[in-house]
Scaffold this active site. Structure first.
Site, short mmCIF file in Angstrom:
data_model
loop_
_atom_site.label_atom_id
_atom_site.label_comp_id
_atom_site.label_asym_id
_atom_site.label_seq_id
_atom_site.Cartn_x
_atom_site.Cartn_y
_atom_site.Cartn_z
N PRO A 87 0.83 -1.21 0.00
CA PRO A 87 0.00 0.00 0.00
C PRO A 87 0.86 1.26 0.00
O PRO A 87 1.77 1.40 0.83
CB PRO A 87 -0.79 -0.12 1.31
CG PRO A 87 0.02 -1.02 2.19
CD PRO A 87 0.75 -1.95 1.28
N SER A 116 -4.05 1.24 -0.17
CA SER A 116 -3.98 2.04 1.05
C SER A 116 -5.31 2.73 1.33
O SER A 116 -6.04 3.09 0.40
CB SER A 116 -2.89 3.11 0.89
OG SER A 116 -3.00 4.08 1.91
N TYR A 139 -6.45 2.09 7.87
CA TYR A 139 -6.12 3.02 8.95
C TYR A 139 -7.46 3.43 9.54
O TYR A 139 -8.45 3.53 8.81
CB TYR A 139 -5.46 4.28 8.41
CG TYR A 139 -4.01 4.17 8.01
CD1 TYR A 139 -3.06 3.56 8.83
CD2 TYR A 139 -3.57 4.76 6.83
CE1 TYR A 139 -1.73 3.51 8.46
CE2 TYR A 139 -2.23 4.72 6.46
CZ TYR A 139 -1.32 4.09 7.28
OH TYR A 139 0.00 4.05 6.91
N THR A 165 -2.44 -1.87 9.54
CA THR A 165 -1.09 -1.34 9.77
C THR A 165 -1.00 -0.83 11.20
O THR A 165 -1.81 0.00 11.62
CB THR A 165 -0.80 -0.21 8.76
OG1 THR A 165 -0.90 -0.76 7.46
CG2 THR A 165 0.58 0.39 8.96
N LYS A 263 0.30 -5.64 9.67
CA LYS A 263 1.50 -5.08 9.02
C LYS A 263 2.23 -4.16 9.98
O LYS A 263 1.62 -3.22 10.52
CB LYS A 263 1.07 -4.30 7.77
CG LYS A 263 2.20 -3.60 7.02
CD LYS A 263 1.68 -3.05 5.69
CE LYS A 263 2.72 -2.31 4.90
NZ LYS A 263 2.99 -0.95 5.35
N SER A 285 7.62 -5.36 8.92
CA SER A 285 7.72 -4.08 8.22
C SER A 285 8.08 -2.98 9.19
O SER A 285 7.60 -2.96 10.33
CB SER A 285 6.37 -3.75 7.56
OG SER A 285 6.39 -2.48 6.95
N HIS A 287 7.64 0.11 7.83
CA HIS A 287 6.99 1.14 7.03
C HIS A 287 7.98 1.80 6.07
O HIS A 287 7.92 3.00 5.80
CB HIS A 287 6.37 2.20 7.95
CG HIS A 287 5.05 2.75 7.47
ND1 HIS A 287 3.85 2.36 7.98
CD2 HIS A 287 4.75 3.66 6.51
CE1 HIS A 287 2.87 3.01 7.38
NE2 HIS A 287 3.40 3.81 6.46
N GLY A 319 10.38 -3.82 2.83
CA GLY A 319 11.42 -2.86 3.21
C GLY A 319 12.70 -3.09 2.43
O GLY A 319 13.37 -4.10 2.63
#
Ligand SMILES: Cc1cc2nc3c(=O)[nH]c(=O)nc-3n(C[C@H](O)[C@H](O)[C@H](O)COP(=O)(O)O)c2cc1C
Length: 392
Positions: A87, A116, A139, A165, A263, A285, A287, A319
């Site tokens: 995302p 996302s 989110y 996330t 995530k 992750s 981010h 990453g």
């Protein structure tokens, strides 16, 4: 081959890194740095890529591998490639076709796309654009009612998994964004924007496309009851007031009957928590180095998470993936598959859907060549015996 595809063909673009200068030339500085940059001193951003240098291969030579099988299964879906598209918020600012183009390219390549919450395209349109599985990254922007509405829409539209996330308690300190006036450009009035507008003026092609696309998109998938879609402007403040906790998972579980992916896991402890909370998969992750600086490189965190998972959940990783060899190393160290973020987003910025397709193709060809040079017939057969990785 159309003009966009020609602009990213060989020899101009041979590796993922070759997209970066093209993206830089096409995007205003504020947008390029938003994509390219990380948090604070960008240690984690650099380290994500550098850590792959600590893993070297143990190849098996003189092994015939006429066909290499790149398929893997993630959450029950057979993917033609062992990587998914991560995302990426604000993709529509990088290119008007944004999220829809990325989803279409992922589907055409036989892999999954993760949309996302911070998307300029409606989730229904993004799902319809792809012939492959599409996951929705959640989110809690805009509060629970907005999240409930988005989850309901994602389910009705046929999204295959929900990706939660968990590493954004607040937005990371991305210094480049402050210096470039990202906030002023997104939300300020003309006087506040004025000192930063030259960046936009020097990219007329981007500006014309942006203008014809209707300017700053709204967050079409964060619909606040009684108010409509949230504006981009509110995102940083909204993130800070919408931090997710493990307690929220029970509520989300009640709304989403399908698989949930967590995530942002980097430790054995969080791995166990995710399993206890009913996750079907986790993503190791940080981010992309955009949140807490001095988190470890994800390749470094991966073995601890794999050990703690004990095969009870699928472990994905993201990453720093820029080459097929990076993907192979992560899989050797226990990842089921990886997520690529900037690797395709640079392509999107450079040439829209054709750029994403070219990025995916570069990684696919890389993977096939790497397996053959390793003497390994399939992704499924990769294991630790193919790498030397100095544990610290
Ligand atoms: C420009 C940009 C925007 C991102 N937006 C989101 C997002 O909206 N949600 C999310 O979970 N992760 C987001 N990420 C993180 C990516 O999903 C992924 O974890 C990261 O890009 C992986 O690192 P890589 O870029 O080195 O591949 C974003 C990353 C970038 C570069």
């Amino acid at each position: 081959m159309n003009r966009s595809a020609r602009s990213v063909a060989s020899p101009r673009v041979v590796s993922i890194e070759d997209f970066r200068p093209l993206a830089r030339r096409r995007l205003p500085k504020a947008v390029f740095d938003y994509l390219d940059g990380g948090a604070e001193g960008e240690f984690t951003l650099r380290e994500n890529c550098r850590a792959f240098e600590d893993a070297t291969f143990r190849a098996r030579h003189a092994v015939a591998t006429p066909h290499c099988d790149l398929r893997t299964r993630v959450l029950g879906f057979e993917l033609a490639l062992p990587f998914l598209l991560a995302p990426i918020g604000y993709s529509r600012i990088m290119h008007p076709d944004g999220e829809a183009a990325a989803a279409r390219a992922a589907g055409a390549a036989g892999t999954a796309y993760i949309l996302s919450t911070i998307s300029g395209h409606r989730l229904e349109d993004v799902k319809a654009a792809s012939s492959g599985p599409v996951f929705f990254q959640l989110y809690l922007l805009g509060g629970r009612a907005a999240a409930e509405a988005a989850i309901g829409r994602a389910q009705a539209a046929g999204f295959s998994a929900l990706v939660l996330t968990i590493d954004t308690a607040v937005a990371g300190m991305r210094e480049r964004d402050y210096r470039n006036g990202m906030k002023e450009l997104l939300s300020g009035g003309l006087i506040e924007k004025a000192p930063f507008l030259f960046q936009v003026m020097t990219r007329p092609r981007w500006l014309i496309n942006f203008w014809f696309d209707g300017g700053l998109p709204k967050l079409e998938n964060v619909v606040i009851p009684g108010k409509g879609p949230m504006g981009l402007v509110d995102v940083n403040a909204a993130l800070a007031s919408s931090a997710v906790t493990w307690d929220d998972l029970r509520w989300i579980r009640g709304l989403w009957p399908g698989p949930i992916v967590i995530k942002g896991v980097l430790t054995g402890e969080d791995t166990r928590r995710a399993i206890d909370a009913g996750a079907a998969a986790i993503v190791v992750s940080n981010h992309g180095g955009r949140q807490l600086d001095y988190l470890p490189a994800t390749l470094r965190a991966l073995p601890e998470v794999v050990a703690a998972a004990k095969g009870q959940v699928e472990v994905l990783m993201d990453g720093g993936i820029r080459r097929g060899t990076d993907i192979v190393k992560a899989i050797c160290l226990g990842a089921r598959a990886v997520l690529c973020g900037r690797a395709y987003a640079y392509g999107l910025a450079a040439a829209g859907e054709a750029g994403v397709a070219r990025a995916v193709e570069i990684l696919r060809v890389d993977l096939e060549r790497t397996l053959k040079l390793l003497g390994c017939p399939s992704i499924a057969k990769l294991d630790e015996s193919y790498v030397d990785f100095a544990r610290r």
